[in-house]
Write an enzyme that holds these catalytic residues in place. Structure first.
Site, mmCIF file in Angstrom:
data_model
loop_
_atom_site.group_PDB
_atom_site.id
_atom_site.type_symbol
_atom_site.label_atom_id
_atom_site.label_comp_id
_atom_site.label_asym_id
_atom_site.label_seq_id
_atom_site.Cartn_x
_atom_site.Cartn_y
_atom_site.Cartn_z
ATOM 1 N N HIS A 83 0.833 -1.207 0.000
ATOM 2 C CA HIS A 83 0.000 0.000 0.000
ATOM 3 C C HIS A 83 0.872 1.264 0.000
ATOM 4 O O HIS A 83 0.602 2.218 -0.721
ATOM 5 C CB HIS A 83 -0.892 0.030 1.259
ATOM 6 N N LYS A 136 -18.887 -5.308 9.241
ATOM 7 C CA LYS A 136 -17.631 -6.067 9.418
ATOM 8 C C LYS A 136 -16.746 -5.368 10.434
ATOM 9 O O LYS A 136 -16.361 -4.207 10.239
ATOM 10 C CB LYS A 136 -16.874 -6.146 8.078
ATOM 11 N N ARG A 150 -2.102 -6.063 -8.080
ATOM 12 C CA ARG A 150 -0.972 -6.965 -7.839
ATOM 13 C C ARG A 150 -0.816 -7.973 -8.963
ATOM 14 O O ARG A 150 0.204 -8.049 -9.617
ATOM 15 C CB ARG A 150 -1.170 -7.703 -6.504
HETATM 16 P P1 ADP Z 1 -9.981 -3.432 -0.295
HETATM 17 O O1 ADP Z 1 -10.662 -4.145 0.822
HETATM 18 O O2 ADP Z 1 -10.716 -2.230 -0.789
HETATM 19 O O3 ADP Z 1 -9.480 -4.306 -1.412
HETATM 20 P P2 ADP Z 1 -7.228 -3.290 0.625
HETATM 21 O O4 ADP Z 1 -6.773 -2.560 1.846
HETATM 22 O O5 ADP Z 1 -7.094 -4.765 0.629
HETATM 23 O O6 ADP Z 1 -8.729 -2.810 0.420
HETATM 24 O O7 ADP Z 1 -6.477 -2.740 -0.659
HETATM 25 C C1 ADP Z 1 -6.576 -1.395 -1.070
HETATM 26 C C2 ADP Z 1 -5.935 -1.255 -2.442
HETATM 27 O O8 ADP Z 1 -4.560 -1.564 -2.366
HETATM 28 C C3 ADP Z 1 -6.528 -2.208 -3.491
HETATM 29 O O9 ADP Z 1 -6.553 -1.539 -4.753
HETATM 30 C C4 ADP Z 1 -5.532 -3.340 -3.533
HETATM 31 O O10 ADP Z 1 -5.520 -3.996 -4.801
HETATM 32 C C5 ADP Z 1 -4.241 -2.570 -3.305
HETATM 33 N N1 ADP Z 1 -3.187 -3.411 -2.748
HETATM 34 C C6 ADP Z 1 -3.273 -4.286 -1.728
HETATM 35 N N2 ADP Z 1 -2.087 -4.886 -1.497
HETATM 36 C C7 ADP Z 1 -1.226 -4.373 -2.416
HETATM 37 C C8 ADP Z 1 0.162 -4.620 -2.733
HETATM 38 N N3 ADP Z 1 0.887 -5.530 -2.074
HETATM 39 N N4 ADP Z 1 0.705 -3.910 -3.740
HETATM 40 C C9 ADP Z 1 -0.035 -3.013 -4.433
HETATM 41 N N5 ADP Z 1 -1.342 -2.756 -4.206
HETATM 42 C C10 ADP Z 1 -1.931 -3.423 -3.211
#
Ligand code: ADP
Length: 153
Positions: A17, A41, A90
């Site tokens: 992130h 949730k 990803r």
């Molecule tokens: P959500 O529940 O909305 O998917 P996340 O916190 O899991 O929220 O992810 C937020 C964003 O960050 C999403 O677009 C996800 O694809 C992206 N993301 C998550 N992990 C990674 C990573 N390792 N590298 C790049 N982007 C990521």
């Protein structure tokens, strides 16, 4: 000023992130990291802890804000006067979900554009769910978190 919203659960916020945020700053003047709150949730870390830790991490970065929001992402973006939604991709597994979300969001508000950045290949295997699982088994998770990010778990 070009402003983007980076919405997600960030439960927890990972190095993946953080990389999207840093690279997003090359495209946008300001990024709001927006923690989506779902009343149904509970989540792993309390939203207040997610907010506190991220605000602490980015306290010296005036181009980054950290907020929590309820409801639809496009509604929140519009209320804040933000024209772009930033997301990370990803692998192909993220693709369909991100495409679907971007489509729905465009239908809801055609003025808000989704911008997707591809993950760095060495960060593409990091996911909040895996980090949560490791933490639940008592594993030290610091290597998955951006340097300086410290949660009270
Ligand atoms: P959500 O529940 O909305 O998917 P996340 O916190 O899991 O929220 O992810 C937020 C964003 O960050 C999403 O677009 C996800 O694809 C992206 N993301 C998550 N992990 C990674 C990573 N390792 N590298 C790049 N982007 C990521």
């Amino acid at each position: 000023m070009k402003k983007a919203l980076f919405p997600g659960s960030f439960d927890p916020f990972t190095r993946g992130h953080a990389d999207i945020v840093q690279r997003g700053l090359r495209l946008f003047d300001h990024i709001t990291i927006a923690i989506g709150v779902n009343e149904q949730k509970k989540g792993w870390l309390p939203v207040e802890e997610r907010l506190r830790a991220l605000r602490q991490l980015y306290r010296d970065e005036p181009r980054i804000a950290v907020e929590a929001y309820n409801g639809l992402t496009v509604d929140y973006a519009r209320q804040q006067g933000i024209g772009f939604i930033l997301r990370g991709l990803r692998t192909h597994k993220d693709f369909e979900y991100e495409l679907g979300m971007a489509d729905v969001n465009r239908q809801l508000d055609g003025d808000i554009e989704t911008v997707v950045l591809f993950s760095e290949s060495d960060l593409a295997n990091i996911s909040s769910s895996v980090v949560r699982e490791l933490a639940n088994f008592g594993h030290d998770i610091r290597q998955w978190l951006p340097e300086g990010l410290c949660y009270n778990i």
